[in-house]
Design a protein around this motif. Structure first.
Motif, PDB file in Angstrom:
ATOM      1  N   GLU A  79      18.084  63.485-110.035  1.00 14.43           N
ATOM      2  CA  GLU A  79      17.494  62.167-109.811  1.00 14.43           C
ATOM      3  C   GLU A  79      17.403  61.371-111.114  1.00 14.43           C
ATOM      4  O   GLU A  79      17.715  60.179-111.145  1.00 14.43           O
ATOM      5  CB  GLU A  79      16.104  62.312-109.181  1.00 14.43           C
ATOM      6  N   ASP A  80      17.010  62.038-112.199  1.00 19.12           N
ATOM      7  CA  ASP A  80      16.914  61.350-113.491  1.00 19.12           C
ATOM      8  C   ASP A  80      18.275  60.844-113.952  1.00 19.12           C
ATOM      9  O   ASP A  80      18.395  59.707-114.426  1.00 19.12           O
ATOM     10  CB  ASP A  80      16.328  62.268-114.564  1.00 19.12           C
ATOM     11  N   LEU A  81      19.285  61.682-113.834  1.00 20.99           N
ATOM     12  CA  LEU A  81      20.627  61.277-114.244  1.00 20.99           C
ATOM     13  C   LEU A  81      21.135  60.136-113.368  1.00 20.99           C
ATOM     14  O   LEU A  81      21.700  59.160-113.870  1.00 20.99           O
ATOM     15  CB  LEU A  81      21.597  62.459-114.184  1.00 20.99           C
ATOM     16  N   ALA A  82      20.915  60.228-112.068  1.00 24.55           N
ATOM     17  CA  ALA A  82      21.351  59.166-111.154  1.00 24.55           C
ATOM     18  C   ALA A  82      20.658  57.848-111.484  1.00 24.55           C
ATOM     19  O   ALA A  82      21.308  56.790-111.524  1.00 24.55           O
ATOM     20  CB  ALA A  82      21.073  59.570-109.707  1.00 24.55           C
ATOM     21  N   ASN A  83      19.359  57.909-111.754  1.00 22.53           N
ATOM     22  CA  ASN A  83      18.623  56.692-112.115  1.00 22.53           C
ATOM     23  C   ASN A  83      19.137  56.101-113.422  1.00 22.53           C
ATOM     24  O   ASN A  83      19.319  54.893-113.542  1.00 22.53           O
ATOM     25  CB  ASN A  83      17.123  56.975-112.227  1.00 22.53           C
ATOM     26  N   HIS A  84      19.377  56.961-114.410  1.00 20.29           N
ATOM     27  CA  HIS A  84      19.886  56.501-115.703  1.00 20.29           C
ATOM     28  C   HIS A  84      21.275  55.873-115.537  1.00 20.29           C
ATOM     29  O   HIS A  84      21.548  54.799-116.078  1.00 20.29           O
ATOM     30  CB  HIS A  84      19.942  57.667-116.691  1.00 20.29           C
ATOM     31  N   LEU A  85      22.144  56.524-114.789  1.00 24.44           N
ATOM     32  CA  LEU A  85      23.494  56.012-114.561  1.00 24.44           C
ATOM     33  C   LEU A  85      23.453  54.674-113.838  1.00 24.44           C
ATOM     34  O   LEU A  85      24.131  53.716-114.233  1.00 24.44           O
ATOM     35  CB  LEU A  85      24.321  57.022-113.761  1.00 24.44           C
ATOM     36  N   SER A  87      21.022  52.518-113.733  1.00 20.53           N
ATOM     37  CA  SER A  87      20.461  51.515-114.644  1.00 20.53           C
ATOM     38  C   SER A  87      21.514  51.077-115.657  1.00 20.53           C
ATOM     39  O   SER A  87      21.677  49.871-115.927  1.00 20.53           O
ATOM     40  CB  SER A  87      19.243  52.103-115.356  1.00 20.53           C
ATOM     41  N   PHE A  88      22.242  52.022-116.209  1.00 15.87           N
ATOM     42  CA  PHE A  88      23.302  51.716-117.169  1.00 15.87           C
ATOM     43  C   PHE A  88      24.358  50.813-116.532  1.00 15.87           C
ATOM     44  O   PHE A  88      24.761  49.806-117.117  1.00 15.87           O
ATOM     45  CB  PHE A  88      23.942  53.010-117.672  1.00 15.87           C
ATOM     46  N   LEU A  89      24.794  51.171-115.336  1.00 18.33           N
ATOM     47  CA  LEU A  89      25.838  50.386-114.670  1.00 18.33           C
ATOM     48  C   LEU A  89      25.340  48.996-114.298  1.00 18.33           C
ATOM     49  O   LEU A  89      26.081  48.014-114.398  1.00 18.33           O
ATOM     50  CB  LEU A  89      26.352  51.133-113.439  1.00 18.33           C
ATOM     51  N   LYS A  90      24.065  48.908-113.880  1.00 14.60           N
ATOM     52  CA  LYS A  90      23.490  47.604-113.537  1.00 14.60           C
ATOM     53  C   LYS A  90      23.445  46.704-114.777  1.00 14.60           C
ATOM     54  O   LYS A  90      23.819  45.534-114.705  1.00 14.60           O
ATOM     55  CB  LYS A  90      22.082  47.793-112.960  1.00 14.60           C
ATOM     56  N   ASN A  91      22.997  47.250-115.916  1.00 21.11           N
ATOM     57  CA  ASN A  91      22.955  46.478-117.165  1.00 21.11           C
ATOM     58  C   ASN A  91      24.348  46.047-117.588  1.00 21.11           C
ATOM     59  O   ASN A  91      24.546  44.931-118.052  1.00 21.11           O
ATOM     60  CB  ASN A  91      22.292  47.283-118.280  1.00 21.11           C
ATOM     61  N   LYS A  92      25.300  46.941-117.427  1.00 22.61           N
ATOM     62  CA  LYS A  92      26.685  46.639-117.790  1.00 22.61           C
ATOM     63  C   LYS A  92      27.216  45.507-116.919  1.00 22.61           C
ATOM     64  O   LYS A  92      27.863  44.582-117.415  1.00 22.61           O
ATOM     65  CB  LYS A  92      27.532  47.899-117.620  1.00 22.61           C
ATOM     66  N   ASP A  93      26.920  45.553-115.618  1.00 25.09           N
ATOM     67  CA  ASP A  93      27.365  44.496-114.695  1.00 25.09           C
ATOM     68  C   ASP A  93      26.722  43.159-115.054  1.00 25.09           C
ATOM     69  O   ASP A  93      27.369  42.111-114.994  1.00 25.09           O
ATOM     70  CB  ASP A  93      27.024  44.857-113.245  1.00 25.09           C
ATOM     71  N   GLN A  94      25.437  43.196-115.416  1.00 27.23           N
ATOM     72  CA  GLN A  94      24.735  41.960-115.768  1.00 27.23           C
ATOM     73  C   GLN A  94      25.293  41.326-117.029  1.00 27.23           C
ATOM     74  O   GLN A  94      25.275  40.125-117.192  1.00 27.23           O
ATOM     75  CB  GLN A  94      23.239  42.219-115.931  1.00 27.23           C
ATOM     76  N   LYS A  95      25.798  42.163-117.934  1.00 25.98           N
ATOM     77  CA  LYS A  95      26.387  41.654-119.166  1.00 25.98           C
ATOM     78  C   LYS A  95      27.828  41.196-118.961  1.00 25.98           C
ATOM     79  O   LYS A  95      28.439  40.660-119.862  1.00 25.98           O
ATOM     80  CB  LYS A  95      26.353  42.734-120.246  1.00 25.98           C
ATOM     81  N   GLY A  96      28.364  41.436-117.768  1.00 30.02           N
ATOM     82  CA  GLY A  96      29.736  41.029-117.465  1.00 30.02           C
ATOM     83  C   GLY A  96      30.788  41.917-118.103  1.00 30.02           C
ATOM     84  O   GLY A  96      31.929  41.514-118.254  1.00 30.02           O
ATOM     85  N   ASP A  97      30.401  43.136-118.485  1.00 34.61           N
ATOM     86  CA  ASP A  97      31.342  44.075-119.089  1.00 34.61           C
ATOM     87  C   ASP A  97      32.100  44.783-117.977  1.00 34.61           C
ATOM     88  O   ASP A  97      31.539  45.613-117.277  1.00 34.61           O
ATOM     89  CB  ASP A  97      30.570  45.092-119.936  1.00 34.61           C
ATOM     90  N   PRO A  98      33.393  44.476-117.804  1.00 37.94           N
ATOM     91  CA  PRO A  98      34.138  45.124-116.726  1.00 37.94           C
ATOM     92  C   PRO A  98      34.334  46.602-116.976  1.00 37.94           C
ATOM     93  O   PRO A  98      34.234  47.410-116.068  1.00 37.94           O
ATOM     94  CB  PRO A  98      35.456  44.372-116.687  1.00 37.94           C
ATOM     95  N   GLY A  99      34.596  46.986-118.214  1.00 40.38           N
ATOM     96  CA  GLY A  99      34.776  48.391-118.571  1.00 40.38           C
ATOM     97  C   GLY A  99      35.663  49.126-117.596  1.00 40.38           C
ATOM     98  O   GLY A  99      36.211  48.540-116.663  1.00 40.38           O
ATOM     99  N   PRO A 100      35.828  50.410-117.776  1.00 39.04           N
ATOM    100  CA  PRO A 100      36.614  51.208-116.819  1.00 39.04           C
ATOM    101  C   PRO A 100      35.841  51.387-115.527  1.00 39.04           C
ATOM    102  O   PRO A 100      34.629  51.506-115.539  1.00 39.04           O
ATOM    103  CB  PRO A 100      36.828  52.537-117.534  1.00 39.04           C
ATOM    104  N   SER A 101      36.528  51.394-114.424  1.00 40.09           N
ATOM    105  CA  SER A 101      35.835  51.588-113.134  1.00 40.09           C
ATOM    106  C   SER A 101      36.182  52.911-112.527  1.00 40.09           C
ATOM    107  O   SER A 101      37.016  53.614-112.948  1.00 40.09           O
ATOM    108  CB  SER A 101      36.178  50.475-112.170  1.00 40.09           C
TER     109      SER A 101
END
Length: 101
Positions: A79-85, A87-101
């Motif tokens: 659960e902790d890892l899923a929440n961290h991941l 959150s990380f992906l949400k922040n990345k999306d908000q910053k408009g970083d396409p990065g690898p999918s």
């Protein structure tokens, strides 16, 4: 898993840099030998446990490439890892970083 040209030494070096950065961020002191040892443990876990699961998820999805969705499936075990991941992906999306999918 597809080889992206990163050899074992580069991988360990990069992993050690991540460990070193995280320990500094959390005010934890580690010797260079301890950092390298931790990086080696993480590498072994990746090779022995994580990579086969990610490959299986991709194969089940009839793909030859591991995607973020496969990583999310793997992370659901913790659960902790899923929440961290997430959150990380949400922040990345908000910053408009396409990065690898």
């Amino acid at each position: 898993m597809a080889d992206k040209g990163l050899d074992g030494k580069e991988f360990l070096r990069d992993l050690a840099l991540i460990v070193e950065s995280e320990t500094r961020k959390h005010s934890v002191e580690m010797t260079p030998k301890a950092i390298l040892s931790l990086a080696e443990v993480v590498e072994a876990m990746l090779i022995e446990r994580i990579a086969p699961d990610l490959e299986a998820f991709a194969e089940h999805g009839k793909r030859s490439t591991v995607t973020v969705d496969d990583v999310r499936l793997l992370a659901r075990r913790s659960e902790d890892l899923a929440n961290h991941l997430n959150s990380f992906l949400k922040n990345k999306d908000q910053k408009g970083d396409p990065g690898p999918s």
